[in-house]
Design an enzyme around this catalytic site. Structure first.
Site, mmCIF file in Angstrom:
data_model
loop_
_atom_site.group_PDB
_atom_site.id
_atom_site.type_symbol
_atom_site.label_atom_id
_atom_site.label_comp_id
_atom_site.label_asym_id
_atom_site.label_seq_id
_atom_site.Cartn_x
_atom_site.Cartn_y
_atom_site.Cartn_z
ATOM 1 N N LYS A 177 1.167 -20.112 3.029
ATOM 2 C CA LYS A 177 1.090 -18.712 3.763
ATOM 3 C C LYS A 177 2.431 -18.021 3.741
ATOM 4 C CE LYS A 177 2.583 -17.302 7.556
ATOM 5 N NZ LYS A 177 2.789 -15.992 7.050
ATOM 6 N N GLU A 253 13.251 -26.096 7.666
ATOM 7 C CA GLU A 253 14.435 -25.649 7.415
ATOM 8 C C GLU A 253 14.512 -24.204 8.309
ATOM 9 O OE1 GLU A 253 16.747 -22.814 6.093
ATOM 10 O OE2 GLU A 253 15.544 -22.763 4.262
ATOM 11 N N CYS A 287 19.720 -17.322 4.865
ATOM 12 C CA CYS A 287 19.943 -18.249 5.928
ATOM 13 C C CYS A 287 21.364 -19.102 5.642
ATOM 14 C CB CYS A 287 18.767 -19.147 6.017
ATOM 15 S SG CYS A 287 18.478 -20.021 4.482
ATOM 16 N N GLU A 382 22.763 -15.292 14.670
ATOM 17 C CA GLU A 382 22.497 -15.047 13.393
ATOM 18 C C GLU A 382 22.228 -13.501 13.043
ATOM 19 O OE1 GLU A 382 20.667 -17.190 9.250
ATOM 20 O OE2 GLU A 382 19.266 -17.314 11.380
#
Length: 479
Positions: A177, A253, A287, A382
Site C-alpha cells: 500500500k 521504521e 526521516c 520533527e
C-alpha cells in the site's frame, strides 16, 4: 535530463491483473497544485482479493529456487534502470522532489533489487552438533509468508524496493500500500515487475485514499504473517498493537529527530557542505535528515554564517528543472507545520539568518535559525522541512546529552577529525544509524533502522533479509 510526457497507469494490481475501481482519488502535483492522475481507490473487497492471491501465490513462490528468484529480480533491476528517467520524472511530479535528486533515488532503489537478487542465494542454514550418535540436528531458514507493506510518500521508489527486495528474495509474497500522495511510482515499479516475468500474486499494489479501512482487513487476517511499515511513530504504535491479535512479525521504521554534532576541529567548509546535504535534500523531508545542528561554541558564529550563505544559495523552483535543488513541500499540512515551527522559534527569541518565510504555493525558503533553545517546538518535534536550527555547546559531554535528549533514535551525525572522540561519541549516541563525517550513510548493503521510539527491525544488508525469514529446527534420527 530530457522531460517527456508520461501516461500514468492508474489501476491497482490485484493478483496478476490491473483492476479499476468504482471510486478513484486524485494525485496532485505539489508544484502546480493540479491533479495529475485519478487513481483506483481500493477498499475492503480488493484487500480480501489481494490476500487470497498472495496466499495462493506463496504456495508456489516459496518453492522456487533461490537462483530462479535471483534471475527474475535481476531482470527487474535492469528494467528499473532502463526506465530510470521516467521513474525520476514521476517522483518529481507526484511529490515534488527535484528531478536530479529523484534520479539518484531511483538508482538507490534499484540497488536494493540488485543486492537482494544476490542475497537470495545466500540464505544459509546450519548443522548443530548432537550429543547423541543417532541424531543429526539442522536449522534451516524459510520465508515467513505473505507480507503487507506500507510505504511513505517521501521516497516513493526506494522505500518500496527496500521492503519488497528482501521479501521476494526470501520467498515471501508482498501486498504493497503506497502513500496516497505518491502512488504512481509504485504502480510503475509493479509494471516493470510484471514485464520482467513476475508471477501473478507475488507482488500486488493496492492504492487507496482510505488506508485505515484497507489496513484493518490486512491486520485482521492471520494469513498475512508480517507487517512492514515506514511512517510516523503514532501510526506505528497503532499497527504494532493491531498486529498482536494475530502475532504477525513486525518491522517499524518510524519518526526521527536527528542531531548533527559539529566539533571545533571540524573542516569547516566540508562540515557546512555536509550539513546542507543532510538537512536540505528533499526540502528536509527525510526521516534521517538532521533536525538539530549542534556546533561547538568556538566555531559557532563562523559555521552559522557559512551555513546561512550556503542555504541562501540553494536554487528553489520547479522540480522538473534539472537545476532545481529545493522543490515544494508535499502538501499544505506539511507547509503549515514548518511555518508553525519557525514562528514559535522566532517568538521565543530565535534569530533568522536566512529564509524564514513561505514563498508561495507549497514552497518554504531554506532557513537557518540561531539562538535556538530546548523549549522551542523545533527541538522536540520533527519539522520535515528546509529549516536548520543551530544550537551551541561547550563540551563533548554536553553535546552527547543534548543529542540523546529525545524519545527518537533513528539517525545521528557528527563531524570531527579526532579519532578518539569519533569513537567515543559514536558509541554513546543512542541511535541506530551514525554518520561519522558522512552526511548520507544509507546504502543497500548496510542496516537501516532505529532504536527507542524510532522503531525496531532493520532494512538493508543481510539484516533486512532476516526480517522475512524464520528459523526451523529439524532433528533427524538416524536409524
Amino acid at each position: 535530463m530530457s522531460i517527456k510526457e508520461i501516461t500514468f497507469n492508474t489501476k491497482a494490481l490485484v493478483g496478476g491483473e490491473w483492476v479499476g475501481t468504482a471510486r478513484s482519488f486524485a494525485v496532485y502535483s505539489p508544484y502546480s497544485g493540479e491533479a495529475i492522475a485519478q487513481v483506483a481507490d481500493c477498499g475492503e473487497a480488493e484487500a480480501r482479493r489481494a490476500i487470497e492471491a498472495a496466499v495462493t501465490a506463496f504456495e508456489t513462490w516459496r518453492d522456487t529456487t533461490a537462483y530462479e528468484r535471483a534471475a527474475l529480480m535481476k531482470k527487474w533491476h535492469a528494467l528499473i534502470l532502463r526506465d530510470e528517467q521516467t521513474l525520476a520524472q514521476t517522483i518529481a511530479m507526484e511529490m515534488g522532489k527535484p528531478v536530479s535528486e529523484a534520479l539518484g533515488e531511483v538508482r538507490y532503489a534499484a540497488s536494493f533489487v540488485e543486492w537482494y537478487a544476490e542475497e537470495a542465494k545466500r540464505i544459509y542454514g546450519e548443522t548443530v552438533p548432537s550429543q547423541f550418535a543417532h541424531k543429526r540436528l539442522f536449522a534451516i531458514k524459510q520465508p515467513v509468508g505473505p507480507v503487507y507493506g506500507v510505504t511513505p510518500w517521501n521516497f516513493p521508489a526506494a522505500m518500496v524496493t527496500r521492503k519488497i527486495g528482501p521479501a521476494l528474495a526470501a520467498g515471501c509474497t508482498f501486498i504493497l500500500k503506497p502513500a496516497e500522495q505518491s502512488p504512481l511510482t509504485a504502480i510503475k515499479l509493479a509494471e516493470l515487475w510484471l514485464e520482467a516475468g513476475g508471477p501473478p500474486g507475488v507482488l500486488q499494489v493496492l492504492t487507496t485514499s482510505d488506508p485505515v479501512a484497507l489496513t484493518r482487513v490486512m491486520m485482521a487476517d492471520e494469513r498475512i504473517r508480517k507487517i512492514t511499515f515506514t511512517g510516523s511513530t503514532e501510526v506505528g504504535k497503532i499497527l504494532t498493537r493491531q498486529s498482536a491479535d494475530t502475532l504477525k512479525r513486525v518491522s517499524m521504521e518510524l519518526g526521527g529527530h536527528a542531531p548533527y554534532l559539529v566539533f571545533e576541529d571540524a573542516d569547516l567548509e566540508q562540515a557546512v557542505k555536509d550539513v546542507v546535504a543532510c538537512k536540505f535534500r528533499n526540502a528536509g523531508q527525510t526521516c534521517v535528515c538532521t533536525n538539530r545542528v549542534y556546533v561547538q561554541q568556538s566555531i559557532a558564529e563562523a559555521f552559522s554564517q557559512k551555513l546561512a550563505q550556503a542555504a541562501a544559495g540553494l536554487k528553489v523552483g520547479d522540480p522538473l528543472d534539472p537545476s532545481t535543488q529545493i522543490g515544494p513541500l508535499v502538501d499544505a499540512q506539511g507547509l503549515e507545520k514548518v511555518k508553525a515551527h519557525v514562528e514559535d522559534a522566532r517568538a521565543k527569541g530565535a534569530a533568522v539568518l536566512t529564509g524564514g518565510e513561505a514563498t508561495g504555493g507549497l514552497f518554504y525558503a531554506p532557513t537557518v535559525l540561531t539562538g535556538v533553545r530546548e523549549d522551542m517546538r523545533i527541538m522536540s518535534e520533527e519539522t520535515f522541512g528546509p529549516v536548520a536550527p543551530v544550537i551551541t555547546f561547550k563540551t563533548e559531554e554536553e553535546a552527547i546529552r543534548a543529542a540523546n535528549n529525545t524519545p527518537y533514535g533513528l539517525a545521528a551525525y557528527l563531524w570531527t577529525r579526532d579519532l578518539s572522540r569519533a569513537i567515543r561519541v559514536a558509541e554513546r549516541l543512542e541511535y541506530g544509524i551514525i554518520g561519522l563525517n558522512d552526511a548520507v550513510p544509507s546504502t543497500a548493503q548496510a542496516p537501516f533502522g532505529g532504536v527507542k521510539q524510532s522503531g525496531f527491525g532493520r532494512e538493508g544488508g543481510h539484516w533486512g533479509l532476516e526480517e522475512y525469514l524464520y528459523v526451523k529446527y529439524v532433528s533427524v534420527g538416524v536409524v
